[in-house]
Scaffold this active site. Structure first.
Site, PDB file in Angstrom:
ATOM      1  N   HIS A   1      -8.658   7.960   2.339  1.00  0.00           N
ATOM      2  CA  HIS A   1      -8.082   9.298   2.457  1.00  0.00           C
ATOM      3  C   HIS A   1      -9.183  10.286   2.159  1.00  0.00           C
ATOM      4  CE1 HIS A   1      -7.454   7.579  -1.534  1.00  0.00           C
ATOM      5  NE2 HIS A   1      -7.724   8.787  -2.013  1.00  0.00           N
TER       6      HIS A   1
ATOM      7  N   HIS B   1      -9.981  13.806   0.723  1.00  0.00           N
ATOM      8  CA  HIS B   1      -9.456  14.933  -0.046  1.00  0.00           C
ATOM      9  C   HIS B   1     -10.002  16.224   0.550  1.00  0.00           C
ATOM     10  CE1 HIS B   1      -8.147  12.698  -3.789  1.00  0.00           C
ATOM     11  NE2 HIS B   1      -8.994  11.802  -3.300  1.00  0.00           N
TER      12      HIS B   1
ATOM     13  N   GLY C   1     -13.660   6.625  -9.049  1.00  0.00           N
ATOM     14  CA  GLY C   1     -12.277   6.860  -9.456  1.00  0.00           C
ATOM     15  C   GLY C   1     -11.259   6.660  -8.351  1.00  0.00           C
TER      16      GLY C   1
ATOM     17  N   HIS D   1      -6.433   2.861   0.288  1.00  0.00           N
ATOM     18  CA  HIS D   1      -6.200   3.150   1.713  1.00  0.00           C
ATOM     19  C   HIS D   1      -6.962   4.459   1.904  1.00  0.00           C
ATOM     20  CE1 HIS D   1      -3.154   3.592   5.272  1.00  0.00           C
ATOM     21  NE2 HIS D   1      -4.087   4.542   5.402  1.00  0.00           N
TER      22      HIS D   1
ATOM     23  N   CYS E   1       0.537   3.317   3.239  1.00  0.00           N
ATOM     24  CA  CYS E   1       1.198   2.661   4.377  1.00  0.00           C
ATOM     25  C   CYS E   1       2.711   2.822   4.273  1.00  0.00           C
ATOM     26  CB  CYS E   1       0.830   1.183   4.441  1.00  0.00           C
ATOM     27  SG  CYS E   1      -0.806   0.861   5.137  1.00  0.00           S
TER      28      CYS E   1
ATOM     29  N   ASN F   1     -13.418   9.157  -2.283  1.00  0.00           N
ATOM     30  CA  ASN F   1     -13.777   8.368  -3.461  1.00  0.00           C
ATOM     31  C   ASN F   1     -13.786   6.893  -3.084  1.00  0.00           C
ATOM     32  OD1 ASN F   1     -13.918  10.542  -5.313  1.00  0.00           O
ATOM     33  ND2 ASN F   1     -11.686  10.595  -5.451  1.00  0.00           N
TER      34      ASN F   1
ATOM     35  N   CYS G   1       0.838  -1.197   0.000  1.00  0.00           N
ATOM     36  CA  CYS G   1       0.000   0.000   0.000  1.00  0.00           C
ATOM     37  C   CYS G   1       0.878   1.253   0.000  1.00  0.00           C
ATOM     38  CB  CYS G   1      -0.910  -0.022   1.226  1.00  0.00           C
ATOM     39  SG  CYS G   1      -1.803   1.512   1.459  1.00  0.00           S
TER      40      CYS G   1
ATOM     41  N   THR H   1      -8.182   5.401  -6.637  1.00  0.00           N
ATOM     42  CA  THR H   1      -6.952   4.820  -7.193  1.00  0.00           C
ATOM     43  C   THR H   1      -6.015   4.299  -6.113  1.00  0.00           C
ATOM     44  OG1 THR H   1      -5.897   6.999  -7.250  1.00  0.00           O
ATOM     45  CG2 THR H   1      -6.987   6.248  -9.275  1.00  0.00           C
TER      46      THR H   1
ATOM     47  N   HIS I   1      -4.518   1.110   8.190  1.00  0.00           N
ATOM     48  CA  HIS I   1      -4.889   0.733   6.825  1.00  0.00           C
ATOM     49  C   HIS I   1      -6.343   0.283   6.781  1.00  0.00           C
ATOM     50  CE1 HIS I   1      -4.368  -0.674   2.685  1.00  0.00           C
ATOM     51  NE2 HIS I   1      -5.252  -1.590   3.058  1.00  0.00           N
TER      52      HIS I   1
HETATM   53  P1  AMP Z   1      -8.231   8.659  -5.083  1.00  0.00           P
HETATM   54  O1  AMP Z   1      -8.371   8.771  -6.580  1.00  0.00           O
HETATM   55  O2  AMP Z   1      -9.385   9.217  -4.322  1.00  0.00           O
HETATM   56  O3  AMP Z   1      -7.872   7.249  -4.670  1.00  0.00           O
HETATM   57  O4  AMP Z   1      -7.036   9.623  -4.712  1.00  0.00           O
HETATM   58  C1  AMP Z   1      -5.699   9.250  -4.686  1.00  0.00           C
HETATM   59  C2  AMP Z   1      -4.932  10.536  -4.704  1.00  0.00           C
HETATM   60  O5  AMP Z   1      -3.620  10.274  -4.269  1.00  0.00           O
HETATM   61  C3  AMP Z   1      -4.848  11.171  -6.091  1.00  0.00           C
HETATM   62  O6  AMP Z   1      -5.422  12.478  -6.036  1.00  0.00           O
HETATM   63  C4  AMP Z   1      -3.352  11.211  -6.370  1.00  0.00           C
HETATM   64  O7  AMP Z   1      -2.948  12.382  -7.046  1.00  0.00           O
HETATM   65  C5  AMP Z   1      -2.761  11.145  -4.964  1.00  0.00           C
HETATM   66  N1  AMP Z   1      -1.435  10.575  -4.860  1.00  0.00           N
HETATM   67  C6  AMP Z   1      -0.949   9.486  -5.487  1.00  0.00           C
HETATM   68  N2  AMP Z   1       0.320   9.245  -5.109  1.00  0.00           N
HETATM   69  C7  AMP Z   1       0.645  10.211  -4.212  1.00  0.00           C
HETATM   70  C8  AMP Z   1       1.810  10.529  -3.448  1.00  0.00           C
HETATM   71  N3  AMP Z   1       2.927   9.792  -3.534  1.00  0.00           N
HETATM   72  N4  AMP Z   1       1.780  11.602  -2.640  1.00  0.00           N
HETATM   73  C9  AMP Z   1       0.673  12.382  -2.562  1.00  0.00           C
HETATM   74  N5  AMP Z   1      -0.462  12.122  -3.247  1.00  0.00           N
HETATM   75  C10 AMP Z   1      -0.474  11.069  -4.060  1.00  0.00           C
HETATM   76 ZN    ZN Z   2      -2.414   1.247   3.601  1.00  0.00          ZN
END
Ligand code: AMP
Ligand code: ZN
Length: 114
Positions: free
Chosen positions: A100, A102, A93, A98, A7, A87, A4, A95, A46
């Site tokens: 988070h 926004h 969407g 884990h 993580c 999300n 992850c 991606t 996680h």
């Molecule tokens: P989600 O699409 O809601 O899963 O958001 C994942 C977010 O993580 C996206 O907005 C990415 O731009 C962001 N992201 C991916 N890798 C990193 C990273 N190493 N540091 C900070 N943000 C990241």
């Molecule tokens: Zn994680």
């Protein structure tokens, strides 16, 4: 979780500037910002998606939302406003699996979202 991204960042295995952390959460700047302020409030625990939350996580989710509000206020966005988004899975969407939160602010945000 072994594979992850968040993580690994939390464990210090991938260097990444951490804007804030306490015992429960870390806050990162999104690497691909969609607004002048785009932060991610990430629990140290996680949890793959909102579908995986349990009763035991209620306080943690509350902390995440309150931290987002506090940071928005610190940046002066409490009055003009801001958006907080989780999300979940394909249609939203997601991606990184884990959870988070926004935090987006600093411009007028369209509704409905794309
Ligand atoms: P989600 O699409 O809601 O899963 O958001 C994942 C977010 O993580 C996206 O907005 C990415 O731009 C962001 N992201 C991916 N890798 C990193 C990273 N190493 N540091 C900070 N943000 C990241
Ligand atoms: Zn994680």
């Amino acid at each position: 979780m072994n594979d992850c991204l968040f993580c690994k960042i939390i464990a210090g295995q991938i260097p990444s500037p951490i804007l804030y952390q306490d015992e429960a959460v870390v806050v990162l700047r999104d690497i691909n910002p969609q607004a002048p302020l785009h932060l991610l409030i990430i629990p140290k625990k996680h949890i793959a998606s909102l579908n995986d939350l349990s009763d035991a996580d209620d306080a943690l989710v509350g902390l995440m939302v309150r931290r987002a509000a506090a940071i928005a206020k610190e940046h002066g966005y409490d009055e003009p406003g801001y958006r907080t988004v989780f999300n979940t899975n394909r249609d939203a969407g997601q991606t990184v699996f884990h959870i988070h939160l926004h935090l987006l602010a600093g411009r007028s945000l369209a509704w409905p979202p794309g």
